[in-house]
Enzyme design. Sequence first.
Site, PDB file in Angstrom:
ATOM      1  N   PRO A  43       0.824  -1.217   0.000  1.00  0.00           N
ATOM      2  CA  PRO A  43       0.000   0.000   0.000  1.00  0.00           C
ATOM      3  C   PRO A  43       0.861   1.271   0.000  1.00  0.00           C
ATOM      4  CG  PRO A  43      -0.157  -1.169   2.112  1.00  0.00           C
ATOM      5  CD  PRO A  43       0.680  -2.013   1.229  1.00  0.00           C
ATOM      6  N   PRO A 226      47.916 -32.552  15.767  1.00  0.00           N
ATOM      7  CA  PRO A 226      47.482 -33.513  16.779  1.00  0.00           C
ATOM      8  C   PRO A 226      45.987 -33.819  16.814  1.00  0.00           C
ATOM      9  CG  PRO A 226      48.010 -31.393  17.763  1.00  0.00           C
ATOM     10  CD  PRO A 226      48.284 -31.245  16.308  1.00  0.00           C
ATOM     11  N   ASP A 249      46.876 -42.236   8.466  1.00  0.00           N
ATOM     12  CA  ASP A 249      47.142 -42.960   9.709  1.00  0.00           C
ATOM     13  C   ASP A 249      45.923 -43.021  10.603  1.00  0.00           C
ATOM     14  OD1 ASP A 249      49.751 -43.341   9.349  1.00  0.00           O
ATOM     15  OD2 ASP A 249      50.455 -41.875  10.809  1.00  0.00           O
ATOM     16  N   LYS A 271      48.289 -47.021  12.002  1.00  0.00           N
ATOM     17  CA  LYS A 271      48.921 -48.037  12.770  1.00  0.00           C
ATOM     18  C   LYS A 271      48.608 -47.876  14.249  1.00  0.00           C
ATOM     19  CE  LYS A 271      53.208 -47.847  10.324  1.00  0.00           C
ATOM     20  NZ  LYS A 271      54.049 -46.730  10.562  1.00  0.00           N
ATOM     21  N   GLY A 302      49.516 -38.064  11.481  1.00  0.00           N
ATOM     22  CA  GLY A 302      49.227 -37.304  12.692  1.00  0.00           C
ATOM     23  C   GLY A 302      50.461 -36.508  13.101  1.00  0.00           C
ATOM     24  N   ASP A 304      53.595 -34.268  13.265  1.00  0.00           N
ATOM     25  CA  ASP A 304      54.603 -33.882  12.280  1.00  0.00           C
ATOM     26  C   ASP A 304      55.204 -35.162  11.686  1.00  0.00           C
ATOM     27  OD1 ASP A 304      56.706 -31.426  11.622  1.00  0.00           O
ATOM     28  OD2 ASP A 304      57.597 -33.425  11.601  1.00  0.00           O
ATOM     29  N   ILE A 307      58.575 -36.313  13.212  1.00  0.00           N
ATOM     30  CA  ILE A 307      58.742 -36.570  14.647  1.00  0.00           C
ATOM     31  C   ILE A 307      57.996 -37.863  14.987  1.00  0.00           C
ATOM     32  CG2 ILE A 307      58.301 -35.731  16.995  1.00  0.00           C
ATOM     33  CD1 ILE A 307      58.775 -32.912  15.955  1.00  0.00           C
ATOM     34  N   ALA A 333      52.563 -33.559  18.477  1.00  0.00           N
ATOM     35  CA  ALA A 333      51.722 -33.769  19.667  1.00  0.00           C
ATOM     36  C   ALA A 333      52.259 -33.020  20.879  1.00  0.00           C
ATOM     37  CB  ALA A 333      51.617 -35.263  19.963  1.00  0.00           C
ATOM     38  N   MET A 384      54.152 -42.355  22.784  1.00  0.00           N
ATOM     39  CA  MET A 384      53.918 -43.807  22.775  1.00  0.00           C
ATOM     40  C   MET A 384      54.356 -44.468  24.078  1.00  0.00           C
ATOM     41  SD  MET A 384      55.350 -44.508  18.945  1.00  0.00           S
ATOM     42  CE  MET A 384      56.674 -43.342  19.095  1.00  0.00           C
TER      43      MET A 384
HETATM   44  C1  LIG Z   1      53.667 -42.723  16.280  1.00  0.00           C
HETATM   45  S1  LIG Z   1      53.658 -41.338  17.298  1.00  0.00           S
HETATM   46  C2  LIG Z   1      53.320 -40.095  16.119  1.00  0.00           C
HETATM   47  C3  LIG Z   1      53.709 -38.736  16.555  1.00  0.00           C
HETATM   48  C4  LIG Z   1      53.370 -37.666  15.538  1.00  0.00           C
HETATM   49  N1  LIG Z   1      54.147 -37.818  14.336  1.00  0.00           N
HETATM   50  C5  LIG Z   1      53.553 -36.270  16.100  1.00  0.00           C
HETATM   51  O1  LIG Z   1      54.414 -35.525  15.631  1.00  0.00           O
HETATM   52  O2  LIG Z   1      52.793 -35.908  17.005  1.00  0.00           O
HETATM   53  C6  LIG Z   1      52.156 -41.552  18.152  1.00  0.00           C
HETATM   54  C7  LIG Z   1      52.159 -40.972  19.563  1.00  0.00           C
HETATM   55  O3  LIG Z   1      52.046 -39.575  19.538  1.00  0.00           O
HETATM   56  C8  LIG Z   1      51.311 -39.132  20.662  1.00  0.00           C
HETATM   57  N2  LIG Z   1      50.138 -38.415  20.194  1.00  0.00           N
HETATM   58  C9  LIG Z   1      49.826 -38.123  18.927  1.00  0.00           C
HETATM   59  N3  LIG Z   1      48.694 -37.390  18.854  1.00  0.00           N
HETATM   60  C10 LIG Z   1      48.283 -37.203  20.117  1.00  0.00           C
HETATM   61  C11 LIG Z   1      47.200 -36.532  20.720  1.00  0.00           C
HETATM   62  N4  LIG Z   1      46.279 -35.867  19.997  1.00  0.00           N
HETATM   63  N5  LIG Z   1      47.091 -36.565  22.062  1.00  0.00           N
HETATM   64  C12 LIG Z   1      48.005 -37.210  22.822  1.00  0.00           C
HETATM   65  N6  LIG Z   1      49.058 -37.843  22.309  1.00  0.00           N
HETATM   66  C13 LIG Z   1      49.203 -37.852  20.985  1.00  0.00           C
HETATM   67  C14 LIG Z   1      50.929 -40.360  21.463  1.00  0.00           C
HETATM   68  O4  LIG Z   1      51.902 -40.555  22.459  1.00  0.00           O
HETATM   69  C15 LIG Z   1      51.000 -41.421  20.414  1.00  0.00           C
HETATM   70  O5  LIG Z   1      51.248 -42.692  20.999  1.00  0.00           O
END
Ligand SMILES: C[S@@+](CC[C@H](N)C(=O)[O-])C[C@H]1O[C@@H](n2cnc3c(N)ncnc32)[C@H](O)[C@@H]1O
Length: 465
Positions: A43, A226, A249, A271, A302, A304, A307, A333, A384
């Site tokens: 309107p 992480p 992974d 793994k 996961g 780096d 590492i 991590a 780990m």
């Molecule tokens: C095979 S290593 C790999 C590490 C990975 N490349 C990094 O730089 O964080 C796996 C271990 O990293 C640690 N991790 C990785 N992500 C994690 C998270 N979100 N919280 C706690 N620990 C973590 C744990 O101790 C786990 O057993």
Amino acid sequence: MNFLPVFLRLAGKTCLVVGGGSIALRKAEHLLRAGSRVRLVAPDIDARLRELAVAADLEIVERGFTPADLDGVACVIAATDVDAVNAEVSRLAQARELPVNVVDDPALCSFIMPAMIDRSPVQIAISTGGQSPVLARLLRARLESAIPGSYGHLGRLAEEYRERVKQALPDVDTRRRFWEEILDGQAAELVFAGRLEAARELLEARLEQFDATAPRGEVYLVGAGPGDPDLLTFKALRLMQQADVVVHDRLVSAPILEMVRRDAERIYAGKARAEHSMPQESINQLLVRLARDGKRVLRLKGGDPFIFGRGGEEIAELIDEGIEFQVVPGITAASGCASYAGIPLTHRDHSQACIFVTGHRRDGGEDLNWEMLSHANQTVVFYMGLDNVERICTSLKAHGRAPETPAALIEKGTTSVQRVFVGDLDSLPGMIADNDVRAPTLIIVGEVVALHEKLAWYNPGEEIT
Ligand SMILES: C[S@@+](CC[C@H](N)C(=O)[O-])C[C@H]1O[C@@H](n2cnc3c(N)ncnc32)[C@H](O)[C@@H]1O
């Protein structure tokens, strides 16, 4: 998802706008830009609407809304300031199954209008499901500044060559590669610089010699951080969007995997410590084979990749086999978990060094240098280590670290289900069973852990879902 985003073709169709104020004006302008004819009923009519009616395909009907106004229209927008009128328009339109939008009243809408970025033919629509138009506008402002206006030219270039490229490169994958090279490479840069003719020449030259059979496979070894997707790097995200196949992974979180290109093939490579789903040698060979097939392979890890990530072994194999690759670091991590737990890894008063060490002892492998790890004034981070906490704590104490040295367990750090447990070298092992702590968990030992009490800031329980 409460609404399905779609784009409507309204060119040549009549759309009804009910309302005569500034909001109705804005809606009418959008509809006119999409090529539709607009019938506007109200309107009282804003003077700017009258001006628009002179220049555009806008019919003004100066009276209140009647049901007959809905005859022959393709969509309806109610933009009056009278709730009863808006509700009536919505009810009658929905009874006729006409798409209807009522401004600022999502409950009365069968469609909602997004915030828009128009770089035609490129269009970006942003919606908050009608819940927060202000948030949608803020997001639009951010995207506006990230997406130059010249993307419209790039879109038009793609439109111009679409059919020709389709004829020249019938294979879908080859064609996608071609377009990725053009739209994300030198040709795009030429368009952005306003050199459209040079961009056309380059595109035509590439189309001429584009070798569909040349294997152009490569591997991107990318650290995914992480867990929290916001901790990805820009480069990681760009390569995740580009890859044809992702080998990932167990540690890569689901929200991060969702950010990988939607149609990329996904291969799970393990793994968990106890169930290696794919031996490292097989993973190395898989990466080589996929790259040889011409795929862009995202090896997503996961944290780096360098590492405790066995990234070094994977690229050694790629080098031996002459495969192109890039490595993208991720937040490890230790950094991620420590930050999200409020535990600085170093501190002027408490810790002048930080050591990352694996707590997973290989069968028959060398034991760790416990004497070095037990020095005071340093932080030791065990990756780990969950299965060996008892041995870790006992060894540190046996080599001189005080039993009351603070120690923390951080489970699933940086994610929305992160848990942090703080104790000391005496109490840590018992905390695992008491709290059913599971992998992935990081162990931090050192005086800095005591700062958690004051510095903890991240409350995953408070996350908005
Ligand atoms: C095979 S290593 C790999 C590490 C990975 N490349 C990094 O730089 O964080 C796996 C271990 O990293 C640690 N991790 C990785 N992500 C994690 C998270 N979100 N919280 C706690 N620990 C973590 C744990 O101790 C786990 O057993």
